[in-house]
Design a protein around this motif. Structure first.
Motif, PDB file in Angstrom:
ATOM      1  N   GLY A 133      -1.230   9.418  17.678  1.00  0.00           N
ATOM      2  CA  GLY A 133      -1.844   8.231  18.274  1.00  0.00           C
ATOM      3  C   GLY A 133      -2.819   7.524  17.372  1.00  0.00           C
ATOM      4  O   GLY A 133      -3.390   6.491  17.762  1.00  0.00           O
ATOM      5  N   ILE A 134      -3.011   8.020  16.160  1.00  0.00           N
ATOM      6  CA  ILE A 134      -3.907   7.369  15.204  1.00  0.00           C
ATOM      7  C   ILE A 134      -3.531   7.825  13.800  1.00  0.00           C
ATOM      8  O   ILE A 134      -3.287   9.011  13.570  1.00  0.00           O
ATOM      9  CB  ILE A 134      -5.389   7.691  15.500  1.00  0.00           C
ATOM     10  CG1 ILE A 134      -6.302   6.919  14.553  1.00  0.00           C
ATOM     11  CG2 ILE A 134      -5.654   9.192  15.450  1.00  0.00           C
ATOM     12  CD1 ILE A 134      -7.765   6.977  14.942  1.00  0.00           C
ATOM     13  N   ALA A 135      -3.441   6.874  12.865  1.00  0.00           N
ATOM     14  CA  ALA A 135      -3.068   7.251  11.497  1.00  0.00           C
ATOM     15  C   ALA A 135      -3.222   6.057  10.577  1.00  0.00           C
ATOM     16  O   ALA A 135      -3.145   4.897  10.996  1.00  0.00           O
ATOM     17  CB  ALA A 135      -1.619   7.754  11.448  1.00  0.00           C
ATOM     18  N   ASP A 136      -3.463   6.364   9.291  1.00  0.00           N
ATOM     19  CA  ASP A 136      -3.304   5.367   8.238  1.00  0.00           C
ATOM     20  C   ASP A 136      -1.839   5.404   7.823  1.00  0.00           C
ATOM     21  O   ASP A 136      -1.293   6.480   7.562  1.00  0.00           O
ATOM     22  CB  ASP A 136      -4.183   5.694   7.047  1.00  0.00           C
ATOM     23  CG  ASP A 136      -5.664   5.528   7.349  1.00  0.00           C
ATOM     24  OD1 ASP A 136      -5.999   4.680   8.188  1.00  0.00           O
ATOM     25  OD2 ASP A 136      -6.469   6.263   6.749  1.00  0.00           O
ATOM     26  N   VAL A 137      -1.186   4.246   7.760  1.00  0.00           N
ATOM     27  CA  VAL A 137       0.242   4.202   7.474  1.00  0.00           C
ATOM     28  C   VAL A 137       0.499   3.494   6.154  1.00  0.00           C
ATOM     29  O   VAL A 137      -0.365   2.787   5.613  1.00  0.00           O
ATOM     30  CB  VAL A 137       1.022   3.510   8.610  1.00  0.00           C
ATOM     31  CG1 VAL A 137       0.843   4.257   9.925  1.00  0.00           C
ATOM     32  CG2 VAL A 137       0.606   2.055   8.765  1.00  0.00           C
ATOM     33  N   GLU A 138       1.681   3.719   5.626  1.00  0.00           N
ATOM     34  CA  GLU A 138       2.115   3.091   4.376  1.00  0.00           C
ATOM     35  C   GLU A 138       1.985   1.567   4.498  1.00  0.00           C
ATOM     36  O   GLU A 138       2.298   0.997   5.544  1.00  0.00           O
ATOM     37  CB  GLU A 138       3.560   3.522   4.100  1.00  0.00           C
ATOM     38  CG  GLU A 138       4.145   3.029   2.798  1.00  0.00           C
ATOM     39  CD  GLU A 138       5.014   1.807   3.002  1.00  0.00           C
ATOM     40  OE1 GLU A 138       5.134   1.027   2.037  1.00  0.00           O
ATOM     41  OE2 GLU A 138       5.570   1.637   4.102  1.00  0.00           O
ATOM     42  N   PRO A 139       1.493   0.869   3.480  1.00  0.00           N
ATOM     43  CA  PRO A 139       1.211  -0.564   3.602  1.00  0.00           C
ATOM     44  C   PRO A 139       2.382  -1.415   4.060  1.00  0.00           C
ATOM     45  O   PRO A 139       2.195  -2.350   4.872  1.00  0.00           O
ATOM     46  CB  PRO A 139       0.757  -0.950   2.180  1.00  0.00           C
ATOM     47  CG  PRO A 139       0.160   0.301   1.631  1.00  0.00           C
ATOM     48  CD  PRO A 139       1.014   1.419   2.189  1.00  0.00           C
ATOM     49  N   ARG A 140       3.596  -1.147   3.573  1.00  0.00           N
ATOM     50  CA  ARG A 140       4.732  -1.962   4.001  1.00  0.00           C
ATOM     51  C   ARG A 140       5.040  -1.726   5.476  1.00  0.00           C
ATOM     52  O   ARG A 140       5.461  -2.638   6.191  1.00  0.00           O
ATOM     53  CB  ARG A 140       5.964  -1.660   3.131  1.00  0.00           C
ATOM     54  CG  ARG A 140       5.840  -2.031   1.672  1.00  0.00           C
ATOM     55  CD  ARG A 140       5.764  -3.535   1.441  1.00  0.00           C
ATOM     56  NE  ARG A 140       6.968  -4.232   1.814  1.00  0.00           N
ATOM     57  CZ  ARG A 140       7.994  -4.493   0.983  1.00  0.00           C
ATOM     58  NH1 ARG A 140       7.946  -4.068  -0.279  1.00  0.00           N
ATOM     59  NH2 ARG A 140       9.029  -5.175   1.391  1.00  0.00           N
ATOM     60  N   LEU A 141       4.843  -0.490   5.953  1.00  0.00           N
ATOM     61  CA  LEU A 141       5.032  -0.208   7.373  1.00  0.00           C
ATOM     62  C   LEU A 141       3.974  -0.935   8.195  1.00  0.00           C
ATOM     63  O   LEU A 141       4.272  -1.490   9.256  1.00  0.00           O
ATOM     64  CB  LEU A 141       4.980   1.295   7.634  1.00  0.00           C
ATOM     65  CG  LEU A 141       5.078   1.720   9.107  1.00  0.00           C
ATOM     66  CD1 LEU A 141       6.346   1.193   9.756  1.00  0.00           C
ATOM     67  CD2 LEU A 141       4.999   3.240   9.232  1.00  0.00           C
ATOM     68  N   PHE A 142       2.735  -0.937   7.717  1.00  0.00           N
ATOM     69  CA  PHE A 142       1.684  -1.654   8.432  1.00  0.00           C
ATOM     70  C   PHE A 142       2.030  -3.141   8.531  1.00  0.00           C
ATOM     71  O   PHE A 142       1.835  -3.766   9.577  1.00  0.00           O
ATOM     72  CB  PHE A 142       0.342  -1.478   7.726  1.00  0.00           C
ATOM     73  CG  PHE A 142      -0.803  -2.124   8.461  1.00  0.00           C
ATOM     74  CD1 PHE A 142      -1.450  -1.455   9.486  1.00  0.00           C
ATOM     75  CD2 PHE A 142      -1.224  -3.404   8.126  1.00  0.00           C
ATOM     76  CE1 PHE A 142      -2.501  -2.056  10.181  1.00  0.00           C
ATOM     77  CE2 PHE A 142      -2.261  -4.008   8.804  1.00  0.00           C
ATOM     78  CZ  PHE A 142      -2.911  -3.332   9.835  1.00  0.00           C
TER      79      PHE A 142
END
Length: 325
Positions: free
Chosen positions: A75-84
């Motif tokens: 429910g919370i995470a830093d994600v890969e920039p292209r995914l963001f």
């Protein structure tokens, strides 16, 4: 759903042949078609298909280690920039479509049994519970960080993943291999064209097929554009004599009704996928509004029991209607 007008004969009447490479991914068959004689065609096609494999591993909800699955669990995470970037675009498409397109509908998909392709009608309580955990309004996006405000909310990229994978695969063909003429598709429902074929300046021709009878809904011509089609042709179940399709309306929590098929053309295949889903869910009224506010968006919408589709924002050199019966 889509009938790709590929010439199958080695010396087709159109005067050109295609090299076609395919691979299974995302529960369908992806294909890259390049004009015969394209330099480095085989390794380029393989590289494009490799990207699709990598993106499946990131986006799928059927592998526990995928980035989307891990985000759904935590429910919370830093994600890969292209995914963001993709999630941010999806949030924008949700707002533009008044919620007709929404990737934060994993709880609903499970409640209706479509997650495992075992369709069922949920109880009123189950549906209400799933609705409380549905909607991009519960998703906070900030500087590559994602946070869910509703416990149990789940993202499902099924409505946009194939188109996004095609966009990224085409990016590799252009950037790494210098290819500017190709047609890519994922299962026929998501298509992306690079440039035009050797013999038609209008673009790559793709026939739109009627979802239930052997009939054409017209031909679109794609030139550096994506095409997405939404319909409940294959994924549905029947209960008490009623058909329930797999495309859910996130606003009501029930399968979408009233539209037989919707196709969209857009600058990217991801956007085309999203807008075709929105048009299928909300019908011609939304298609008309979207086509007025988005000049690069074209739509073809067939309502239930209609003989001919409604066409929005497609010029004569972009769409040819079907021949009269």
């Amino acid at each position: 759903m889509l009938d790709l007008l590929f010439p199958d004969d080695p010396a087709p009447p159109s005067g050109f042949a295609l090299l076609r490479a395919s691979r299974r991914a995302m529960a369908t068959t992806f294909e890259v078609a390049l004009p015969f004689g394209t330099r480095y065609a085989v390794p380029a096609a393989e590289a494009a298909l490799d990207v699709i494999d990598e993106l499946e591993d990131q986006l799928t909800v059927y592998r526990d280690h995928s980035e989307i699955s891990r985000l759904n669990t935590s429910g919370i995470a830093d994600v890969e920039p292209r995914l963001f970037e993709l999630l941010s675009r999806c949030a924008g498409w949700t707002r533009e479509s008044d919620g007709a397109f929404d990737i934060a509908a994993g709880a609903l998909i499970k409640a209706w049994g479509f997650y495992r392709r075992e369709g069922r009608v949920p109880t009123a309580r189950e549906q209400a519970d799933a609705m409380s955990r549905t909607g991009m309004r519960h998703v906070v996006l900030s500087e590559n960080a994602v946070r869910f405000r509703a416990v149990g909310l789940e993202l499902n990229m099924g409505a946009v993943g194939k188109g996004y994978a095609l966009d990224r695969a085409a990016e590799v063909l252009r950037r790494d291999w210098g290819i500017h003429s190709a047609l890519l598709h994922g299962g026929g429902s998501s298509v992306l064209a690079l440039g035009t074929p050797p013999d038609d300046p209008r673009g790559w021709p793709v026939r739109l097929r009627h979802p239930s009878v052997d009939r054409s809904l017209g031909v679109v011509y794609l030139n550096d554009r994506g095409l997405g089609t939404s319909a409940a042709t294959f994924q549905f179940f029947e209960y008490n004599g009623r058909k329930y399709g797999h495309v859910l309306d996130p606003r009501t929590g029930r399968p979408a009704e009233g539209t037989a098929a919707a196709s969209a053309t857009a600058p990217t295949a991801a956007e085309a996928d999203a807008m075709s889903t929105a048009a299928f869910v909300a019908g011609p009224a939304l298609a008309d509004r979207l086509s007025r506010t988005r000049p690069q968006l074209g739509l073809v919408v067939l309502e239930d029991d209609a003989d001919t589709p409604q066409v929005f924002n497609l010029a004569p050199d972009e769409y040819a209607p079907p021949d009269p019966a």
